[in-house]
Design a protein around this motif. Structure first.
Motif, PDB file in Angstrom:
ATOM      1  N   TRP A 191       4.336  -2.475 -11.622  1.00 39.19           N
ATOM      2  CA  TRP A 191       2.893  -3.344 -11.123  1.00 39.19           C
ATOM      3  C   TRP A 191       4.233  -4.579 -10.708  1.00 39.19           C
ATOM      4  O   TRP A 191       3.203  -5.212 -10.050  1.00 39.19           O
ATOM      5  CB  TRP A 191       1.812  -3.482 -11.788  1.00 39.19           C
ATOM      6  CG  TRP A 191       1.053  -1.957 -12.044  1.00 39.19           C
ATOM      7  CD1 TRP A 191       1.159  -1.520 -12.658  1.00 39.19           C
ATOM      8  CD2 TRP A 191       0.270  -1.706 -10.265  1.00 39.19           C
ATOM      9  NE1 TRP A 191       0.431  -0.476 -12.282  1.00 39.19           N
ATOM     10  CE2 TRP A 191      -0.352  -0.387 -10.918  1.00 39.19           C
ATOM     11  CE3 TRP A 191       0.278  -2.512 -10.019  1.00 39.19           C
ATOM     12  CZ2 TRP A 191      -1.293  -0.116  -9.888  1.00 39.19           C
ATOM     13  CZ3 TRP A 191      -1.146  -1.863  -8.082  1.00 39.19           C
ATOM     14  CH2 TRP A 191      -1.178  -0.414  -8.799  1.00 39.19           C
ATOM     15  N   GLY A 192       4.357  -4.948 -11.754  1.00 36.54           N
ATOM     16  CA  GLY A 192       5.343  -6.655 -11.759  1.00 36.54           C
ATOM     17  C   GLY A 192       6.310  -6.386 -10.140  1.00 36.54           C
ATOM     18  O   GLY A 192       5.873  -7.393  -9.394  1.00 36.54           O
ATOM     19  N   VAL A 193       6.799  -5.326  -9.900  1.00 40.13           N
ATOM     20  CA  VAL A 193       8.126  -4.916  -9.342  1.00 40.13           C
ATOM     21  C   VAL A 193       6.760  -5.004  -8.270  1.00 40.13           C
ATOM     22  O   VAL A 193       7.132  -5.292  -6.402  1.00 40.13           O
ATOM     23  CB  VAL A 193       8.814  -4.091  -9.138  1.00 40.13           C
ATOM     24  CG1 VAL A 193       9.616  -4.177  -7.753  1.00 40.13           C
ATOM     25  CG2 VAL A 193       9.541  -3.860 -10.160  1.00 40.13           C
ATOM     26  N   SER A 194       6.050  -4.138  -8.531  1.00 41.29           N
ATOM     27  CA  SER A 194       4.675  -4.486  -6.567  1.00 41.29           C
ATOM     28  C   SER A 194       4.193  -5.615  -6.439  1.00 41.29           C
ATOM     29  O   SER A 194       4.249  -5.977  -5.013  1.00 41.29           O
ATOM     30  CB  SER A 194       3.595  -2.891  -6.572  1.00 41.29           C
ATOM     31  OG  SER A 194       3.823  -1.787  -7.186  1.00 41.29           O
ATOM     32  N   CYS A 195       4.300  -6.189  -7.003  1.00 39.10           N
ATOM     33  CA  CYS A 195       3.724  -8.075  -6.565  1.00 39.10           C
ATOM     34  C   CYS A 195       4.528  -8.295  -5.519  1.00 39.10           C
ATOM     35  O   CYS A 195       4.150  -9.340  -4.907  1.00 39.10           O
ATOM     36  CB  CYS A 195       3.328  -8.489  -7.697  1.00 39.10           C
ATOM     37  SG  CYS A 195       2.119  -7.835  -8.395  1.00 39.10           S
ATOM     38  N   ALA A 196       5.555  -8.143  -5.853  1.00 40.95           N
ATOM     39  CA  ALA A 196       7.386  -8.611  -5.012  1.00 40.95           C
ATOM     40  C   ALA A 196       6.770  -8.014  -3.376  1.00 40.95           C
ATOM     41  O   ALA A 196       7.779  -8.806  -2.899  1.00 40.95           O
ATOM     42  CB  ALA A 196       8.494  -8.737  -6.140  1.00 40.95           C
ATOM     43  N   ALA A 197       6.651  -6.727  -3.967  1.00 39.05           N
ATOM     44  CA  ALA A 197       6.513  -6.113  -2.007  1.00 39.05           C
ATOM     45  C   ALA A 197       5.497  -6.897  -1.726  1.00 39.05           C
ATOM     46  O   ALA A 197       5.902  -6.810  -0.402  1.00 39.05           O
ATOM     47  CB  ALA A 197       6.515  -4.867  -2.650  1.00 39.05           C
ATOM     48  N   ALA A 198       4.553  -6.870  -2.700  1.00 38.61           N
ATOM     49  CA  ALA A 198       3.220  -7.542  -2.032  1.00 38.61           C
ATOM     50  C   ALA A 198       3.601  -8.955  -1.132  1.00 38.61           C
ATOM     51  O   ALA A 198       3.320  -9.514  -0.345  1.00 38.61           O
ATOM     52  CB  ALA A 198       1.735  -7.685  -2.844  1.00 38.61           C
ATOM     53  N   ALA A 199       4.543  -9.687  -1.527  1.00 34.28           N
ATOM     54  CA  ALA A 199       4.705 -11.460  -1.160  1.00 34.28           C
ATOM     55  C   ALA A 199       5.411 -11.154  -0.127  1.00 34.28           C
ATOM     56  O   ALA A 199       5.267 -11.694   0.551  1.00 34.28           O
ATOM     57  CB  ALA A 199       5.522 -11.863  -2.495  1.00 34.28           C
ATOM     58  N   SER A 200       6.719 -10.252  -0.259  1.00 25.73           N
ATOM     59  CA  SER A 200       6.954  -9.917   1.502  1.00 25.73           C
ATOM     60  C   SER A 200       6.168  -9.688   2.442  1.00 25.73           C
ATOM     61  O   SER A 200       6.081  -9.483   3.547  1.00 25.73           O
ATOM     62  CB  SER A 200       7.918  -8.966   0.616  1.00 25.73           C
ATOM     63  OG  SER A 200       9.066  -8.716   2.012  1.00 25.73           O
TER      64      SER A 200
END
Length: 396
Positions: free
Chosen positions: A364-373
């Motif tokens: 989920w932490g990595v998914s937050c990075a994808a959401a920011a992009s």
């Protein structure tokens, strides 16, 4: 004519670019060296994901906070001196990190190193921009490529060194590179900035200032995605079964791909325009980040160079646009403000994503990075519409 002068003669733009590239390689190598050290510090000091993200944030935060003051000093004094001192401080921070005995000592050391690195981006970027004038977009891409060469080499070198010696000794050896880079600054032509120099077309309008604000927003979101992903990547790979040397090599492949992305996209942005290039790189970033979470170790390792290409490619396009939108033509100040925004985002985002990772898991932490992009896409479209009437193909 360039506003960089040496002993009263016009400076050689290529020499400015070469020295700026060397310094950029060392500073960016120091910045991303932290990612290799995080698992080591976690094992030795028993740190949580949130606290590890704080360590990364301390470095980025001190770098962000001091970039505008560094840019202002460069407008008043010889930027070479400021850049050389900053490079020495950045190296000294890693020397102190090698003596640290816990999280507090690491925070102090990383804050010092980050403060030293605050001088590099605004001064060196503006020096390249001024040296090449209206043809600076491609050279700025080359300058950013040099930074990613450092990101690829220093983490890989440190990963090798920590298998041969204690990590503290490895840091002291790496810190010696800062001394070499500081000495190289003496080869850069003197940076002189006449008061009448507008570094490009005449003073910008309010519309350009708003466009600059959109550019900073895109840069902040893009950096949040990049820093958040890189903070979690060693742990994602570790969970898939990768050992420490493999993690260091994997990070190196990301940075090699990122170096290629910055080089290629800097020139690509000059041809396809800001809008098209950034939409391509950011869309690819979202898909590739999610793929690294879902795939097994072997396919993930094969994909990482492409991840790096997309992850870092956007930045060269954004950096090359800063001089075009610099309010009142103050290129040093514009670069300082821009880098303050992006590094500030890089400091805060991993902490927020780290909290998510502690609460819900690393995926989920990595998914937050994808959401920011993903969030960059509508802002890029807004910026592209503003660039079309004033910058022609830049916004195409």
């Amino acid at each position: 004519m360039s506003s960089l002068e040496s002993a009263g003669r016009p400076a050689a733009p290529n020499r400015t670019l070469a020295v700026a590239g060397v310094v950029h390689a060392v500073h960016d190598g120091y910045t991303d060296l932290i990612y290799v050290l995080l698992p080591i510090w976690q094992a030795e000091f028993g740190l949580s994901y949130s606290l590890l993200a704080v360590l990364r944030g301390v470095y980025a935060g001190s770098m962000a906070a001091l970039q505008v003051p560094a840019g202002r000093l460069a407008e008043k004094f010889d930027g070479r001196v400021i850049l050389a001192v900053g490079t020495l401080l950045s190296a000294l921070g890693y020397v102190l990190a090698g003596f640290s005995g816990g999280a507090i000592g690491l925070c102090v050391a990383l804050a010092l190193s980050g403060a030293g690195s605050s001088t590099q981006h605004p001064i060196a970027s503006a020096a390249v921009s001024r040296a090449f004038g209206d043809a600076s977009r491609g050279p700025i891409g080359t300058y950013n490529f040099a930074g990613d060469v450092g990101k690829a080499c220093l983490p890989a070198l440190t990963s090798l060194l920590v298998t041969l010696m204690p990590w503290r000794h490895a840091l002291w050896l790496v810190a010696a590179l800062g001394l070499i880079a500081a000495a190289a600054v003496a080869l850069m032509p003197r940076i002189r900035i006449p008061h009448h120099d507008l570094a490009g077309p005449a003073r910008r309008s309010l519309g350009d200032r708003r466009g600059f604000a959109l550019l900073c927003c895109i840069g902040g979101l893009d950096t949040a995605a990049r820093m958040g992903f890189l903070t979690f990547l060693p742990f994602v790979l570790q969970a898939k079964g990768a050992a420490l040397p493999a993690i260091g090599t994997a990070l190196a492949t990301v940075f090699v791909g990122g170096a290629l992305g910055k080089f290629v996209c800097g020139w690509l942005g000059a041809r396809l325009g800001v809008l098209r290039t950034v939409l391509i790189t950011e869309s690819a970033t979202v898909a590739l980040i999610l793929a690294t979470v879902a795939l097994p170790l072997a396919p993930t390792l094969l994909l990482l160079p492409v991840v790096g290409l997309a992850l870092n490619g956007t930045s060269s396009v954004l950096y090359g646009t800063v001089p075009e939108l610099a309010p009142a033509g103050r290129v040093e100040h514009a670069f300082a403000v821009f880098y303050t925004g992006v590094t500030g985002s890089g400091a805060l985002a991993p902490i927020l994503f780290g909290v998510v990772g502690d609460a819900a898991g690393r995926s989920w932490g990595v998914s937050c990075a994808a959401a920011a992009s993903l969030l960059t896409l509508p802002v890029v479209i807004l910026l592209g519409r503003r660039l079309v009437p004033s910058h022609g193909r830049a916004g195409a």
